[in-house]
Design a protein around this motif. Structure first.
Motif, short mmCIF file in Angstrom:
data_model
loop_
_atom_site.label_atom_id
_atom_site.label_comp_id
_atom_site.label_asym_id
_atom_site.label_seq_id
_atom_site.Cartn_x
_atom_site.Cartn_y
_atom_site.Cartn_z
N ALA A 99 0.84 -1.19 0.00
CA ALA A 99 0.00 0.00 0.00
C ALA A 99 0.88 1.25 0.00
N PRO A 100 0.41 2.34 -0.60
CA PRO A 100 1.20 3.58 -0.59
C PRO A 100 1.62 3.99 0.81
N VAL A 101 0.73 3.84 1.77
CA VAL A 101 1.06 4.04 3.18
C VAL A 101 0.64 2.76 3.90
N SER A 102 1.58 1.85 4.07
CA SER A 102 1.27 0.56 4.68
C SER A 102 1.54 0.60 6.19
N VAL A 103 0.59 0.07 6.96
CA VAL A 103 0.78 0.01 8.41
C VAL A 103 1.04 -1.42 8.88
N ARG A 104 1.31 -2.32 7.94
CA ARG A 104 1.53 -3.72 8.31
C ARG A 104 2.63 -3.84 9.36
N SER A 105 3.78 -3.20 9.12
CA SER A 105 4.89 -3.29 10.07
C SER A 105 4.55 -2.61 11.39
N ALA A 106 3.75 -1.56 11.32
CA ALA A 106 3.35 -0.87 12.56
C ALA A 106 2.47 -1.76 13.42
N VAL A 107 1.55 -2.50 12.80
CA VAL A 107 0.69 -3.42 13.56
C VAL A 107 1.53 -4.50 14.21
N SER A 163 5.15 6.17 11.15
CA SER A 163 5.45 7.56 10.84
C SER A 163 5.05 7.96 9.43
N ASP A 164 4.99 6.98 8.52
CA ASP A 164 4.75 7.31 7.12
C ASP A 164 3.47 8.11 6.90
N ALA A 165 2.43 7.80 7.65
CA ALA A 165 1.17 8.51 7.49
C ALA A 165 1.20 9.89 8.15
N GLU A 166 2.19 10.12 9.01
CA GLU A 166 2.25 11.37 9.77
C GLU A 166 3.23 12.39 9.19
N ASN A 167 4.27 11.91 8.52
CA ASN A 167 5.39 12.79 8.19
C ASN A 167 5.01 13.98 7.32
N GLN A 168 4.25 13.74 6.26
CA GLN A 168 3.91 14.85 5.36
C GLN A 168 3.02 15.89 6.04
N PRO A 169 1.95 15.48 6.74
CA PRO A 169 1.16 16.50 7.44
C PRO A 169 1.96 17.29 8.47
N ILE A 170 2.89 16.63 9.14
CA ILE A 170 3.72 17.34 10.13
C ILE A 170 4.64 18.34 9.43
#
Length: 345
Positions: A99-107, A163-170
């Motif tokens: 996925a463009p922003v994958s959370v698999r590793s985060a889970v 962090s991938d989903a957070e970095n750009q908005p931050i």
């Protein structure tokens, strides 16, 4: 039975049912981990499949897998149709490894035994006022990581994915001076620094972390050539010279004394007019749901740190020779807590 008595009894039954539901809540992340470990989402990219098909593709038991997916479907990550096939929903799309922003590793990180087991011993934290991690694993959190390469990889990959989903908005939420040097302290693989550099042409960056972490950095791209350097070191000892210091999800790992040391090292290294940007959850003073309140208990169980309120950050900054100037929302669970050097250390 009077009407008042009936209402009281019914309220009691509703309370009991709600609390039982809450007590069963831990089963959901366990099911989520099972589905993620099996890689179910990757096998639904091309369309829905039956539990039997998925079991063959993932090397799992069809009946058990069906039961796991049935629970996950209650919260919209998957959807079971009338023919017994499971679909991956838009909400669950980030479970795919591609996925463009994958959370698999985060889970996998959040549900790893290093967080899961101490969370189950939270009573011990409440009774003793200390982390449960040491008593379960025989040593503090980061000491354990030093001797367990697989666990360390899970942690750093998970943090990068989180962090991938957070970095750009931050990065979008803060106006970096174009000629400044930004030091990403404990910056991991450099995702936030990468976003900041891309947002602001002319900005220079230093990614500061331990050697084994820097080995996985993402900054070596053509568009950022010549605008970044790597610096190895320990943020408890020193920090490289620079103008703006990023501390994303760093201070929440550590107690107040350790956090003051990190902040003081940044304060001593930064150029005149510099800024320290602490990027952490800022806990609101209300009863509303906030992911930071959950993360706070994760920190309590496994580490020695905590999530903080604005007032607690202000006190921490003052003790480190800094003055809190503002708190900037980012559209994520994290805020930017900005500080400048106080007149006197």
């Amino acid at each position: 039975m009077t009407n008042d008595a009936r209402k009281t009894a019914e309220a009691g039954r509703r309370s009991a049912a709600r609390i039982i539901d809450e007590a069963l809540g831990f089963v959901y992340p366990a099911a989520l981990r099972a589905a993620v470990t099996a890689g179910v989402a990757d096998h639904l990219t091309d369309g829905p499949r039956t539990p039997s098909d998925l079991a063959k593709a993932t090397g799992t038991d069809a009946r058990s897998l069906h039961r796991v997916l049935r629970l996950l479907a209650t919260r919209g990550l998957f959807e079971e149709d009338g023919e017994g096939r499971f679909h991956l929903t838009e909400t669950g799309a980030a479970l795919r490894s591609d996925a463009p922003v994958s959370v698999r590793s985060a889970v996998l990180m959040i549900t790893d035994r290093t967080f899961w087991l101490p969370a189950g011993e939270m009573t011990r934290c409440v009774e003793q006022g200390t982390s449960a991690f040491d008593q379960i694993f025989g040593m503090p959190f980061f000491d354990y990581f030093e001797g367990n390469a697989d666990t360390t990889a899970i942690f750093h990959d998970g943090m990068a994915a989180m962090s991938d989903a957070e970095n750009q908005p931050i990065a979008d939420a803060y106006s970096f001076p174009p000629s400044a040097t930004v030091v990403d302290v404990g910056g991991g693989h450099g995702g936030l620094l990468q976003a900041a550099l891309r947002n602001t042409p002319g900005l220079q960056g230093i990614l500061y972390d331990q050697p084994h972490v820097l080995a996985g950095h993402r900054l070596d791209t053509p568009d950022l050539a010549g605008r970044w350097t790597l610096a190895e070191g320990d943020f408890f000892t020193s920090a490289p010279p620079g103008d703006i210091y990023l501390l994303k999800r760093i201070l929440h790992d550590w107690d107040d004394a350790q956090s003051r040391t990190i902040l003081r090292n940044c304060r001593e290294a930064m150029a005149p007019g510099g800024r320290v940007l602490v990027i952490d959850a800022v806990i609101p003073q209300d009863n509303a749901p906030h992911q930071g309140k959950t993360l706070d208990l994760l920190m309590m169980a496994s580490l020695v740190g905590r999530e903080r309120t604005e007032q607690e950050f202000e006190a921490l900054f003052t003790e480190a020779g800094l003055r809190l100037t503002r708190v900037i929302p980012t559209g994520t669970v994290l805020s930017i807590v900005e500080g400048e050097a106080a007149e006197e250390m």
